[in-house]
Design a protein around this motif. Structure first.
Motif, short mmCIF file in Angstrom:
data_model
loop_
_atom_site.label_atom_id
_atom_site.label_comp_id
_atom_site.label_asym_id
_atom_site.label_seq_id
_atom_site.Cartn_x
_atom_site.Cartn_y
_atom_site.Cartn_z
N UNK A 99 2.76 3.66 1.05
CA UNK A 99 1.08 3.49 1.55
C UNK A 99 -0.41 2.86 1.60
N UNK A 100 0.60 1.63 -0.56
CA UNK A 100 0.00 0.53 -0.28
C UNK A 100 0.62 -0.96 0.93
N UNK A 101 0.74 -0.76 1.60
CA UNK A 101 1.67 -2.15 3.00
C UNK A 101 0.53 -0.99 4.02
N UNK A 202 -7.11 -10.79 4.99
CA UNK A 202 -5.97 -9.40 5.59
C UNK A 202 -5.22 -9.14 3.96
N UNK A 203 -4.90 -7.86 3.73
CA UNK A 203 -4.07 -7.71 2.23
C UNK A 203 -3.87 -6.60 2.45
N UNK A 232 -15.18 -4.51 2.22
CA UNK A 232 -13.89 -4.36 2.35
C UNK A 232 -13.30 -3.09 3.23
N UNK A 233 -12.71 -2.84 3.81
CA UNK A 233 -12.39 -1.28 4.14
C UNK A 233 -10.84 -0.95 4.64
N UNK A 431 -4.97 -5.61 -4.70
CA UNK A 431 -4.89 -6.09 -3.23
C UNK A 431 -5.65 -7.95 -4.31
N UNK A 432 -5.42 -9.04 -4.11
CA UNK A 432 -5.85 -9.95 -4.01
C UNK A 432 -6.72 -10.43 -2.98
N UNK A 433 -7.77 -11.44 -3.00
CA UNK A 433 -8.52 -11.77 -1.18
C UNK A 433 -9.40 -13.08 -1.78
#
Length: 442
Positions: A99-101, A202-203, A232-233, A431-433
């Motif tokens: 789900x995290x992909x 995008x992450x 963040x969406x 999730x890094x940005x």
């Protein structure tokens, strides 16, 4: 062999025959169930090497096998039960991680109407897309420009942004309201708006963008603040329990490489998708070292609390519990569900359930409203009842939920079954940005 069976079933179908595709899906599921049953039989093989090999193959089948993987049953040996529990936990973890992909989009290089591209992206990703552009005279549909795009396992957000940029359109994330679900709505792009892909990071299933920046003196006039507005969406199909960003996970420097501190070192921003939200907006206040900064570089790490697949905990042949009576408890994956009390009060049955996870997350207690996504039903003989009232609260070791069901005169102790469904695994995924050059207004 399994792949060949699935392929053979699919080759027999032609596009435009839904019944055939459904049959192919059923055949694939049957083939998978047969393969799983065969491997479970090998878990009891005389040789240890054969038992280990069967367990590895079961794990390699992936999360798709969860639906046909039995739980340890009375007919299984103790070792088979242990191995099945290990396999199930690994597959549930794999499900949560998947789900995290990002959803992946594939579309051959060709010129197509915008509506066709949007429909393909929505179908492949499971994310609803709605065309909300203005209609023409007399309610005519908006223009449907032909655009040329090509995607080969392209993540959802880059594919969608490329599509919208090619069509000169933009997007609004509209939260769920009433009967309307969370939607991604295509809208006209403003005359001064930049292409969406030009300022996005995008992450996985998340899209980050800086949507505002200003410089302001603090209230006490002692400091100058640079306020960065970050949006963040996430893909609507993700439905995270919670997303959070802590000040300790943020860093920034100005264009002279001078480190900046955040105005409040204890600050934390958080939201949940359970109320129908599809995006969060954060204002990040940094204290400028000097007032001559022209731009900032910001780096951060957002944490998403994600749930794995729901599993059903069954408490059968229920009778009213007495004070001090033993608590019924079941464990699957990382989740332990305890039925702490079950009693009749007037015209209702009240069931009190405690949910505990092996690796408790503080966010689970902070956002215990995620339990609304869990389901409880009460079955009396063949009649299935939904709760008429529900309440939840945080506890030191987990979350407590109380369900009220309508009671009938014909209800008999020992003939009632409570089924409680909740994720077997909950995990935090970072999730890094990073934004390298955020211009500050002069």
């Amino acid at each position: 062999m399994l792949a060949l069976a699935i392929a053979a079933a699919l080759i027999a179908c032609t596009i435009g025959t839904p019944t055939c595709w459904a049959a192919a899906s059923d055949e694939a599921t049957t083939a998978l169930a047969r393969k799983v049953a065969e491997l479970i039989g090998q878990l009891d093989a005389p040789r240890l090497a054969d038992r280990d090999a069967a367990e590895k193959v079961l794990m390699a089948l992936g999360p798709e096998a969860l639906d046909v993987l039995p739980r340890g049953e009375a007919k299984h040996s103790a070792e088979v039960k242990q191995r099945l529990a290990r396999v199930r936990r690994q597959l549930e973890l794999a499900f949560a991680k998947s789900a995290a992909k990002a959803s992946l989009i594939t579309l051959a290089d060709a010129e197509r109407p915008l509506s066709e591209v949007l429909a393909a992206i929505a179908k492949q990703s499971g994310n609803p897309l709605v065309d909300g552009r203005k209609r023409g005279p007399e309610g005519k549909p908006p223009a449907d420009p032909r655009i040329r795009v090509a995607f080969d396992k392209t993540p959802f957000w880059p594919a969608l942004d490329a599509t919208l940029d090619a069509a000169g359109a933009s997007l609004e994330v509209r939260d769920a309201q009433g009967d309307d679900p969370l939607r991604l709505v295509v809208v006209e792009r403003g005359e001064t708006a930049k292409p969406r892909a030009s300022d996005a990071v995008y992450r996985g299933p998340l899209r980050f963008a800086v949507v505002g920046a200003d410089v302001k003196r603090a209230a006490d006039d002692a400091e100058t603040l640079a306020r960065i507005v970050l949006k963040a969406a996430w893909e609507p199909r993700l439905k995270p329990i919670a997303l959070s960003l802590a000040a300790k996970d943020l860093s920034a420097v100005d264009d002279q490489q001078r480190p900046l501190r955040i105005a409040s070192a204890e600050a934390q921003w958080a939201t949940s998708s359970l109320g129908g939200q599809g995006a969060m907006r954060l204002t990040l206040p940094f204290v400028l070292a000097r007032g001559d900064a022209k731009s900032l570089a910001v780096r951060g790490r957002m944490a998403a609390l994600l749930a794995g697949a729901n599993v059903a905990f069954r408490f059968e042949r229920l009778s009213e519990t007495r004070p001090g009576a033993a608590v019924a408890s079941q464990k699957m994956g990382d989740a332990t569900v305890r039925l702490e009390s079950f009693r009749r009060v007037g015209g209702r049955w009240l069931a009190r359930v405690r949910v505990i996870y092996d690796n408790p997350q503080e966010a689970v207690q902070s956002h215990y409203d995620w339990l609304y996504e869990s389901r409880a039903t009460l079955t009396a003989v063949t009649e299935q009842r939904k709760p008429v009232e529900y309440d939840s609260q945080a506890a030191e070791d987990g979350v407590i939920a109380t369900y009220a069901f309508a009671a009938e005169d014909a209800d008999k102790p020992g003939e009632l079954t409570l089924v409680y469904s909740t994720p077997a695994v909950i995990m935090t995924v970072p999730f890094e940005f990073e934004f390298a050059d955020i211009a500050l207004p002069r």
